[in-house]
Design a protein around this motif. Structure first.
Motif, short mmCIF file in Angstrom:
data_model
loop_
_atom_site.label_atom_id
_atom_site.label_comp_id
_atom_site.label_asym_id
_atom_site.label_seq_id
_atom_site.Cartn_x
_atom_site.Cartn_y
_atom_site.Cartn_z
N TRP A 251 2.01 -12.83 12.97
CA TRP A 251 3.61 -12.97 11.60
C TRP A 251 2.84 -11.98 10.72
CZ3 TRP A 251 7.94 -13.50 13.81
CH2 TRP A 251 8.79 -14.74 12.84
N HIS A 252 1.90 -12.78 9.97
CA HIS A 252 1.92 -12.15 8.05
C HIS A 252 1.75 -10.18 8.54
CE1 HIS A 252 0.87 -15.91 6.76
NE2 HIS A 252 -0.24 -16.30 7.22
N PHE A 253 1.23 -9.83 10.13
CA PHE A 253 1.39 -8.51 9.47
C PHE A 253 2.45 -8.38 9.94
CE2 PHE A 253 2.04 -5.08 12.69
CZ PHE A 253 0.86 -4.31 12.22
N LEU A 254 4.04 -8.88 10.28
CA LEU A 254 4.74 -8.08 10.24
C LEU A 254 5.42 -8.43 9.11
CD1 LEU A 254 6.76 -9.81 13.16
CD2 LEU A 254 5.71 -7.48 12.85
N ASP A 255 5.59 -9.13 8.32
CA ASP A 255 5.40 -8.91 7.15
C ASP A 255 4.73 -7.88 5.86
OD1 ASP A 255 7.17 -10.08 4.66
OD2 ASP A 255 5.21 -11.44 3.84
N VAL A 256 3.68 -7.77 6.26
CA VAL A 256 2.85 -6.56 5.33
C VAL A 256 3.79 -5.12 5.74
CG1 VAL A 256 0.79 -5.19 6.00
CG2 VAL A 256 1.15 -7.40 5.82
N ILE A 257 4.17 -5.17 7.52
CA ILE A 257 4.68 -3.98 7.73
C ILE A 257 5.88 -3.99 6.88
CG2 ILE A 257 6.05 -2.38 9.65
CD1 ILE A 257 2.78 -2.27 9.68
N TRP A 258 6.96 -4.83 6.60
CA TRP A 258 8.27 -4.86 6.17
C TRP A 258 7.94 -4.46 4.73
CZ3 TRP A 258 12.67 -4.67 7.66
CH2 TRP A 258 14.12 -4.96 6.34
N ILE A 259 7.29 -5.66 4.12
CA ILE A 259 6.04 -4.82 2.97
C ILE A 259 7.51 -2.89 3.03
CG2 ILE A 259 5.26 -4.82 0.67
CD1 ILE A 259 4.31 -7.39 2.00
N PHE A 260 6.37 -2.68 3.75
CA PHE A 260 5.94 -0.63 3.40
C PHE A 260 7.89 -0.43 3.83
CE2 PHE A 260 1.81 -1.53 3.73
CZ PHE A 260 1.13 -0.51 2.61
N ILE A 261 7.94 -1.19 4.91
CA ILE A 261 9.62 -0.82 5.06
C ILE A 261 10.13 -1.22 3.80
CG2 ILE A 261 11.57 -0.97 6.42
CD1 ILE A 261 10.06 -1.48 9.24
N PHE A 262 10.86 -1.78 3.24
CA PHE A 262 11.09 -2.77 2.71
C PHE A 262 11.11 -1.62 1.06
CE2 PHE A 262 10.97 -4.91 -1.93
CZ PHE A 262 12.57 -4.69 -1.81
N THR A 263 9.91 -1.24 0.81
CA THR A 263 9.42 -0.08 -0.35
C THR A 263 9.92 1.40 0.23
OG1 THR A 263 7.31 -1.92 -0.76
CG2 THR A 263 7.86 0.58 -1.69
N SER A 264 9.49 2.18 1.05
CA SER A 264 9.49 2.87 1.22
C SER A 264 10.57 3.75 1.73
CB SER A 264 8.50 3.94 1.66
OG SER A 264 8.18 3.27 3.32
N VAL A 265 11.80 2.89 2.71
CA VAL A 265 13.02 2.98 3.65
C VAL A 265 13.79 2.70 1.86
CG1 VAL A 265 14.15 2.86 5.01
CG2 VAL A 265 11.89 3.04 5.47
N TYR A 266 13.69 1.46 1.64
CA TYR A 266 15.30 1.07 1.04
C TYR A 266 15.25 1.03 -0.39
CZ TYR A 266 16.06 -1.62 5.23
OH TYR A 266 16.71 -1.89 6.60
N LEU A 267 13.73 1.20 -1.14
CA LEU A 267 13.84 0.98 -2.71
C LEU A 267 14.02 2.41 -2.60
CD1 LEU A 267 11.38 -1.66 -4.05
CD2 LEU A 267 13.89 -1.78 -3.92
N ILE A 268 12.97 3.48 -2.29
CA ILE A 268 12.61 4.63 -1.98
C ILE A 268 14.45 5.56 -1.86
CG2 ILE A 268 11.89 6.90 -1.74
CD1 ILE A 268 9.28 6.02 -1.26
N GLY A 269 14.84 5.28 -0.75
CA GLY A 269 15.94 5.39 -0.12
C GLY A 269 17.51 5.07 -1.56
N MET A 270 17.17 3.69 -2.41
CA MET A 270 18.18 3.76 -2.73
C MET A 270 17.70 5.06 -4.74
SD MET A 270 19.92 -0.03 -2.82
CE MET A 270 17.60 -1.14 -1.98
N VAL A 271 16.83 5.17 -4.51
CA VAL A 271 16.26 5.53 -6.02
C VAL A 271 16.89 7.03 -5.99
CG1 VAL A 271 14.40 6.69 -6.90
CG2 VAL A 271 13.97 4.41 -6.37
#
Lengths: 124, 201
Positions: free
Chosen positions: B180-200
């Motif tokens: 479960w913690h590992f899923l959170d690690v992956i999500w942090i990278f999806i959040f950063t490199s997909v969503y945040l960079i996609g919005m920038v």
């Protein structure tokens, strides 16, 4: 485990607060700030790595004595992330480096112009 | 081998079987990191190849993505508390915190499904462009992992009700907490490199 008798595990609370704070800072940098795009991307990627570190060291018990002081977990995560970095950076280097992806905009028109010129030349 | 049982330390590490199981799961997590890295690499290479479909900057909204991130971050925290309670020997604490974790995970899944349906309505489906294919595969694989994790944890909650806290059940709960913690690690990278960079960009 000396700390396992505590009612509230402080390292978990600190880790949770740290990760919330880093998420908010990353979101602000991307959405609310006027920083240059390059620096925003570098900054939020560093924040993501730090947050992954918080998860691994404060939540996932990477370094506890029972797991051999984290020898195996640390090895697995280090090599996993090293491979991940090579795969992502290598893919970008071979597939995208020095190549413009914007086919819809200027790139496409330029190609058209070049084709036109070639056709003109062959016509002459 | 398994008969040699330590008398101190967390239950899940007391037998060799438990120690080997946890080590094996770390090897699995290392492989999962590499699996997701191929999906991230595909996404990064196909970034911008939206064809006639909407651009990510038109569809990504900070609100819903931040809510999803906070849900998953909090669930990772409560999962950590569940393991803390387990090590204090409290089945009740473990069950309660694990149930909260699962509720937060279900909330995350609900938002993700809502988000995907919303994108599909706006004309961005898995078939509409190379970019959106890679996006849905990356985010969808993570969502699938969350779904599997929820099913797995429900089965473990049934098991702990029947068998109580033993070397075996505590090892199983420790392993799902790592997952479960590992899923959170992956999500942090999806959040950063997909969503945040996609919005920038």
């Amino acid at each position: 485990m000396a700390h396992s008798n505590k009612r509230v595990p402080m390292n978990h609370v600190i880790g949770f607060i740290l990760s919330l704070a880093m998420t908010l800072v990353a979101a602000w940098a991307a959405i609310g700030s006027d920083l240059p795009v390059r620096w925003v991307i570098i900054g939020i990627m560093i924040l993501a790595l730090l947050q992954a570190g918080v998860q691994l060291f404060m939540f996932m018990h990477v370094t506890e004595a029972e797991s051999g002081n984290g020898h195996v977990p640390w090895n697995m995560m280090f090599h996993g992330f090293a491979l991940a970095g090579i795969i992502v950076a290598g893919s970008l280097f071979t597939m995208s480096f020095g190549f413009d992806h914007n086919h819809g905009g200027d790139g496409g028109e330029q190609q058209h112009e070049q084709q036109h010129e070639q056709q003109d030349h062959s016509g002459h | 081998m398994a008969a040699e049982e330590l008398k101190t330390g967390p239950l899940e590490y007391r037998t060799q079987e438990g120690q080997m199981g946890i080590m094996g799961f770390w090897i699995f997590l290392g492989a999962e990191v590499v699996l997701f890295s191929t999906l991230f690499a595909t996404y990064a290479v196909l970034f911008g190849r939206t064809a006639d479909a909407p651009l990510p900057s038109e569809l990504f909204e900070p609100g819903i993505v931040l809510v999803m991130t906070f849900l998953l971050l909090t669930s990772s925290f409560t999962c950590g508390l569940a393991i803390h309670e387990m090590r204090r020997g409290s089945v009740k604490g473990l069950t309660i915190w694990m149930a909260i974790t699962l509720a937060l995970g279900l909330g995350f899944l609900g938002f993700e499904i809502f988000e995907f349906v919303h994108y599909a309505h706006e004309g961005a489906t898995i078939q509409s462009s190379a970019f959106w294919s890679s996006f849905f595969i990356l985010a969808g694989t993570h969502g699938l992992h969350v779904t599997l994790g929820i099913g797995w944890a429900i089965l473990l909650l049934i098991q702990i009700k029947q068998r109580g806290l033993t070397n075996v059940t505590s090892r199983k709960f420790f392993i799902i907490s790592l997952y479960w913690h590992f899923l959170d690690v992956i999500w942090i990278f999806i959040f950063t490199s997909v969503y945040l960079i996609g919005m920038v960009i």
